[in-house]
Enzyme design. Structure first.
Site, PDB file in Angstrom:
ATOM      1  N   ASP A  62      15.176  18.586 -29.245  1.00 57.27           N
ATOM      2  CA  ASP A  62      16.600  18.409 -29.559  1.00 57.27           C
ATOM      3  C   ASP A  62      16.839  16.934 -29.897  1.00 57.27           C
ATOM      4  OD1 ASP A  62      19.565  19.856 -28.338  1.00 57.27           O
ATOM      5  OD2 ASP A  62      19.463  17.833 -29.134  1.00 57.27           O
ATOM      6  N   ASP A  98      19.635  20.498 -35.384  1.00 54.91           N
ATOM      7  CA  ASP A  98      18.921  19.451 -34.647  1.00 54.91           C
ATOM      8  C   ASP A  98      18.061  19.966 -33.501  1.00 54.91           C
ATOM      9  OD1 ASP A  98      20.791  19.873 -32.527  1.00 54.91           O
ATOM     10  OD2 ASP A  98      20.683  17.749 -32.010  1.00 54.91           O
ATOM     11  N   GLU A  99      17.809  21.253 -33.482  1.00 47.82           N
ATOM     12  CA  GLU A  99      17.207  21.835 -32.291  1.00 47.82           C
ATOM     13  C   GLU A  99      16.267  22.980 -32.664  1.00 47.82           C
ATOM     14  OE1 GLU A  99      19.314  24.024 -28.589  1.00 47.82           O
ATOM     15  OE2 GLU A  99      20.595  23.072 -30.053  1.00 47.82           O
TER      16      GLU A  99
END
Ligand code: TTP
Ligand code: MG
Length: 369
Positions: free
Chosen positions: A16, A112-113
């Site tokens: 993340d 983002d993960e």
């Protein structure tokens, strides 16, 4: 926990990015570095909210989803900027390219993960901790950004672990540490436990994993429905969910979170036109036609609803997608509601979808992390 070779442990990494939008802005604008930076709606605009804040801004109590006006009160010298989604998408593609050097079993959860299954990795590194270190280093060297990683034997523990030592963290929770870790975990950190469920649990005297563990599976399902069964397993460190690399083959979606609330049907329809265009482009690229269209709406209070409509034949043309999405929107009486996010997805493709893989794995030996 069963550690016999018939049920070997998987190696799962959750990555993340740290303060994602804000970090990209600080990278691209040196004048923002080291300063409290808020990305989102501007405080002078109507109903703007914070998408994210730099770590410098978080010291003042600024958090995602907070009204920008409140953020300004908390930190009057904070800088406010509007998001640049194209820049974040670009970084997102680049981190996914980095992940793909190590494994094809990558399941992105958002820009983002992502989860990575590195039980076997393409470079034969073997150690999931080393892979996580290398990924973090590549993100630093190539993108000038930091990420946090969680390493464990399942998705839930890996995801929870990645959050522990942010920013720039790497947390490993090995098989023998999981039960103790889960016992200490506050209930609000459990997967799927939102504010309402957390409050319900607290009212029942359930504050940590250890408290949850005292309940039988029946008691948990009686109180929390289907999720109760998942809590029962997770608190014992069991989470057999696979990393699913090609989720998008089951449905294809596009959505947009707005930096400010949409409040008129007109505004919402204009956004739906753009989202429909994106979905149709993708459907046409993959030559897919869906029979079911789902409209997703998230309101400013984070309440989310979905509405769907199915047709006898598949479609991927802009006209039908737009018309259907707008019809579904109209049925929600959109005027004067505060809409934060709109999304359109198509599913029920004509071609058969790949069958879910068996959850048990018996083909790999247990290897050290
Ligand atoms: P997160 O990973 O939840 O947050 P973050 O990356 O900003 O910070 P952290 O270091 O704690 O991981 O979300 C990723 C991005 O998604 C975030 O940068 C902005 C966006 N976002 C919103 O737009 N609204 C929200 O409410 C949240 C939580 C995130
Ligand atoms: Mg993040």
């Amino acid at each position: 926990m069963d550690q016999s070779p018939a049920h070997p442990h998987r190696k799962i990494i959750h990555i993340d990015m740290d303060a994602f939008y804000a970090s990209v802005e600080q990278r691209d604008n040196p004048e923002y570095r080291g300063k409290p930076l808020v990305v989102g709606g501007l405080p002078e605009g109507r109903g703007g909210v914070v998408a994210t804040a730099s770590y410098e801004a978080r010291k003042f109590g600024i958090r995602s989803a907070m009204p920008s006006k409140k953020a300004l009160q908390l930190c009057p010298h904070a800088l406010f900027v509007r998001p640049r989604f194209a820049a974040y998408k670009d970084v997102s593609q680049k981190i996914r390219e980095i992940f793909s050097r190590y494994t094809d079993l990558v399941e992105p959860l958002s820009l983002d993960e992502a989860y990575l299954d590195v039980t076997t990795d393409k470079l034969n590194i073997g150690s999931a901790i080393d892979i996580a270190k290398q990924i973090k280093q590549a993100i630093k060297d190539e993108l000038q950004l930091t990420a946090s990683a969680g390493v464990s034997i399942n998705k839930f523990v890996a995801k929870t672990a990645s959050d522990i030592n942010k920013p720039d963290g790497l947390t490993f929770i090995g098989p023998s540490a999981i039960e103790a870790f889960m016992e200490k975990l506050p209930v609000e950190k459990f997967f799927g436990v939102g504010k309402v469920t957390a409050q319900k649990m607290k009212n029942m005297g359930l504050h940590t994993g250890e408290d949850l563990k005292k309940l039988t599976e029946d008691e948990l399902t009686k109180n929390f429905g289907k999720a109760g069964r998942f809590y029962y397993q997770i608190v014992r460190g069991i989470d057999n969910r696979e990393v699913q690399p090609h989720r998008e083959t089951k449905s294809l979606a596009a959505e947009d979170t707005f930096p400010y609330d949409l409040t008129t049907t007109e505004e919402m329809e204009a956004e739906l036109d753009k989202i429909a265009q994106t979905v149709c482009n993708r459907l046409q690229t993959y030559q897919l036609k869906g029979r079911t269209l789902t409209l997703k709406i998230k309101y400013s209070d984070f309440k989310q609803i979905t509405r769907n409509q199915s047709f006898p034949a598949g479609f991927n043309d802009l006209e039908t997608v737009c018309a259907t999405a707008k019809r579904l929107l109209a049925a929600t009486e959109p005027d004067d509601k505060k809409v934060r996010l709109l999304g359109i997805s198509l599913s029920n493709f004509n071609e058969p979808t790949p069958k879910q893989k068996d959850e048990k794995r018996t083909d790999q030996l247990m290897l050290p992390f």
